[in-house]
Scaffold this motif. Sequence first.
Motif, PDB file in Angstrom:
ATOM      1  N   GLU A   5       1.348  11.149   7.427  1.00 53.31           N
ATOM      2  CA  GLU A   5       1.305  10.094   6.410  1.00 53.31           C
ATOM      3  C   GLU A   5       2.631   9.341   6.347  1.00 53.31           C
ATOM      4  O   GLU A   5       3.686   9.828   6.738  1.00 53.31           O
ATOM      5  CB  GLU A   5       0.996  10.704   5.035  1.00 53.31           C
ATOM      6  CG  GLU A   5      -0.366  11.368   4.950  1.00 53.31           C
ATOM      7  CD  GLU A   5      -0.602  11.987   3.594  1.00 53.31           C
ATOM      8  OE1 GLU A   5      -1.743  11.895   3.094  1.00 53.31           O
ATOM      9  OE2 GLU A   5       0.352  12.573   3.028  1.00 53.31           O
ATOM     10  N   GLU A  53      -5.866   5.062   7.571  1.00 54.39           N
ATOM     11  CA  GLU A  53      -6.151   4.496   6.248  1.00 54.39           C
ATOM     12  C   GLU A  53      -5.561   3.086   6.113  1.00 54.39           C
ATOM     13  O   GLU A  53      -6.196   2.200   5.532  1.00 54.39           O
ATOM     14  CB  GLU A  53      -5.586   5.413   5.164  1.00 54.39           C
ATOM     15  CG  GLU A  53      -6.324   6.744   5.039  1.00 54.39           C
ATOM     16  CD  GLU A  53      -5.611   7.723   4.140  1.00 54.39           C
ATOM     17  OE1 GLU A  53      -6.266   8.680   3.659  1.00 54.39           O
ATOM     18  OE2 GLU A  53      -4.379   7.553   3.910  1.00 54.39           O
ATOM     19  N   LEU A  54      -4.370   2.894   6.682  1.00 54.98           N
ATOM     20  CA  LEU A  54      -3.759   1.563   6.642  1.00 54.98           C
ATOM     21  C   LEU A  54      -4.583   0.567   7.451  1.00 54.98           C
ATOM     22  O   LEU A  54      -4.757  -0.584   7.046  1.00 54.98           O
ATOM     23  CB  LEU A  54      -2.329   1.619   7.180  1.00 54.98           C
ATOM     24  CG  LEU A  54      -1.303   2.361   6.315  1.00 54.98           C
ATOM     25  CD1 LEU A  54       0.021   2.493   7.053  1.00 54.98           C
ATOM     26  CD2 LEU A  54      -1.104   1.652   4.979  1.00 54.98           C
ATOM     27  N   LEU A  98       0.827  -1.212   0.000  1.00 52.32           N
ATOM     28  CA  LEU A  98       0.000   0.000   0.000  1.00 52.32           C
ATOM     29  C   LEU A  98       0.859   1.259   0.000  1.00 52.32           C
ATOM     30  O   LEU A  98       0.578   2.221  -0.725  1.00 52.32           O
ATOM     31  CB  LEU A  98      -0.922  -0.007   1.216  1.00 52.32           C
ATOM     32  CG  LEU A  98      -2.091  -1.003   1.172  1.00 52.32           C
ATOM     33  CD1 LEU A  98      -2.719  -1.152   2.543  1.00 52.32           C
ATOM     34  CD2 LEU A  98      -3.137  -0.553   0.155  1.00 52.32           C
ATOM     35  N   LEU A  99       1.910   1.267   0.811  1.00 55.42           N
ATOM     36  CA  LEU A  99       2.765   2.453   0.892  1.00 55.42           C
ATOM     37  C   LEU A  99       3.644   2.603  -0.343  1.00 55.42           C
ATOM     38  O   LEU A  99       4.131   3.702  -0.629  1.00 55.42           O
ATOM     39  CB  LEU A  99       3.625   2.386   2.156  1.00 55.42           C
ATOM     40  CG  LEU A  99       2.838   2.441   3.474  1.00 55.42           C
ATOM     41  CD1 LEU A  99       3.782   2.363   4.663  1.00 55.42           C
ATOM     42  CD2 LEU A  99       1.978   3.700   3.547  1.00 55.42           C
ATOM     43  N   ALA A 120      -7.624  -0.402   5.456  1.00 53.43           N
ATOM     44  CA  ALA A 120      -7.308  -1.224   4.280  1.00 53.43           C
ATOM     45  C   ALA A 120      -6.873  -2.636   4.659  1.00 53.43           C
ATOM     46  O   ALA A 120      -7.150  -3.587   3.911  1.00 53.43           O
ATOM     47  CB  ALA A 120      -6.212  -0.556   3.452  1.00 53.43           C
ATOM     48  N   ASP A 171       1.084   4.411  -2.756  1.00 50.54           N
ATOM     49  CA  ASP A 171       0.704   5.788  -2.427  1.00 50.54           C
ATOM     50  C   ASP A 171       0.963   6.027  -0.945  1.00 50.54           C
ATOM     51  O   ASP A 171       1.140   5.082  -0.167  1.00 50.54           O
ATOM     52  CB  ASP A 171      -0.771   6.027  -2.753  1.00 50.54           C
ATOM     53  CG  ASP A 171      -1.112   7.503  -2.905  1.00 50.54           C
ATOM     54  OD1 ASP A 171      -0.193   8.336  -2.737  1.00 50.54           O
ATOM     55  OD2 ASP A 171      -2.281   7.810  -3.175  1.00 50.54           O
ATOM     56  N   ARG A 172       0.939   7.277  -0.530  1.00 48.38           N
ATOM     57  CA  ARG A 172       1.103   7.594   0.885  1.00 48.38           C
ATOM     58  C   ARG A 172      -0.227   7.393   1.615  1.00 48.38           C
ATOM     59  O   ARG A 172      -1.299   7.589   1.041  1.00 48.38           O
ATOM     60  CB  ARG A 172       1.632   9.016   1.068  1.00 48.38           C
ATOM     61  CG  ARG A 172       0.780  10.099   0.435  1.00 48.38           C
ATOM     62  CD  ARG A 172       1.456  11.459   0.564  1.00 48.38           C
ATOM     63  NE  ARG A 172       2.732  11.501  -0.128  1.00 48.38           N
ATOM     64  CZ  ARG A 172       3.874  11.852   0.460  1.00 48.38           C
ATOM     65  NH1 ARG A 172       3.901  12.209   1.742  1.00 48.38           N
ATOM     66  NH2 ARG A 172       5.001  11.864  -0.226  1.00 48.38           N
ATOM     67  N   HIS A 173      -0.131   6.969   2.896  1.00 48.19           N
ATOM     68  CA  HIS A 173      -1.332   6.687   3.682  1.00 48.19           C
ATOM     69  C   HIS A 173      -1.109   7.078   5.137  1.00 48.19           C
ATOM     70  O   HIS A 173       0.021   7.032   5.642  1.00 48.19           O
ATOM     71  CB  HIS A 173      -1.676   5.190   3.648  1.00 48.19           C
ATOM     72  CG  HIS A 173      -2.105   4.692   2.316  1.00 48.19           C
ATOM     73  ND1 HIS A 173      -3.371   4.845   1.821  1.00 48.19           N
ATOM     74  CD2 HIS A 173      -1.401   4.022   1.358  1.00 48.19           C
ATOM     75  CE1 HIS A 173      -3.456   4.280   0.613  1.00 48.19           C
ATOM     76  NE2 HIS A 173      -2.265   3.786   0.317  1.00 48.19           N
ATOM     77  N   THR A 174      -2.207   7.431   5.810  1.00 56.13           N
ATOM     78  CA  THR A 174      -2.160   7.612   7.249  1.00 56.13           C
ATOM     79  C   THR A 174      -2.316   6.255   7.920  1.00 56.13           C
ATOM     80  O   THR A 174      -2.718   5.271   7.278  1.00 56.13           O
ATOM     81  CB  THR A 174      -3.285   8.537   7.727  1.00 56.13           C
ATOM     82  OG1 THR A 174      -4.550   7.907   7.462  1.00 56.13           O
ATOM     83  CG2 THR A 174      -3.241   9.892   7.005  1.00 56.13           C
ATOM     84  N   ARG A 175      -2.043   6.206   9.228  1.00 56.09           N
ATOM     85  CA  ARG A 175      -2.225   4.940   9.942  1.00 56.09           C
ATOM     86  C   ARG A 175      -3.687   4.531   9.946  1.00 56.09           C
ATOM     87  O   ARG A 175      -3.996   3.335   9.872  1.00 56.09           O
ATOM     88  CB  ARG A 175      -1.680   5.071  11.380  1.00 56.09           C
ATOM     89  CG  ARG A 175      -0.171   4.988  11.418  1.00 56.09           C
ATOM     90  CD  ARG A 175       0.413   5.175  12.811  1.00 56.09           C
ATOM     91  NE  ARG A 175      -0.090   4.205  13.782  1.00 56.09           N
ATOM     92  CZ  ARG A 175       0.555   3.897  14.908  1.00 56.09           C
ATOM     93  NH1 ARG A 175       1.725   4.490  15.185  1.00 56.09           N
ATOM     94  NH2 ARG A 175       0.054   3.030  15.758  1.00 56.09           N
TER      95      ARG A 175
END
Length: 265
Positions: free
Chosen positions: A64, A33-34, A23-24, A37, A27-31
């Motif tokens: 992020e 969002e992780l 996932l990272l 997902a 794209d960039r993600h916040t915790r």
Amino acid sequence: MESSLEEIEFLALSANRVDVLRLLSEDRHTRRELAEATGASQATLGRILGDFDERSWVKRDGSEYVATATGQLVSAGFTDLQEILETERTLRDIVEFLPTESLSFDLRRLSNATITTPSQTRPNAPLQRLLELLEGAEEVRTVSHAFNEQTLSVVRERTRAGEQTFEGVFSRSAIEALSEESELRRRLEDLLEADRAGVRITDDEVPLAVMVVDDVVYLLLRDDQGILRASVDVEDELVRSWAIETIEEYWTRSESLEADSLGSE
């Protein structure tokens, strides 16, 4: 420093680690969002991100996270390994029957292929799979060391009805086998007289049986004794390009088969 095998083991032992790094890398993600997902808890994500940070696989940018260049490299390589192993598992039971010397494409293209093998209740299952494809096809092209009765019957009927175009290159032995039986010879003659059919014969060695049925590529696999072992069919543009190129190469080196050359009893 951990060995490369230990690093592989570290990643492979946790599906969450694999998913987070993938996932990272995308794209960039916040915790948060992780967590949404992957379904992993915040505590688990904290450990994963900490481990990745120690390896310089990810970096934090405000709230992020994003994979570094080496993190992306690891993720891509691990994904490749997964694809290879998935393909190997798909082909494991039939690999000895694959005409691998003739297959110039990456075998990973067969990872989503449909594999059909004979069983006690369906000994002709691979052939039945082909007939199912043929009965609804508009365009069929093939090169093969064999031309069986069922396939001949289907393409004969559909080409004569104007429902299908057919181009085939067959070994001389395959055509001679049909010509020896009067009924099969008659069906072959009917096919040769159809406006939408073309059949050619070759004296070259034909180590495979490949057919392009509209968008599907179909391989019929036999062992060294000619016993039907499996079929493989896949809808893949690269494999289709290989199949068409292979058929065209045999087509240009072969000679046209005419009905009056089959002889009679």
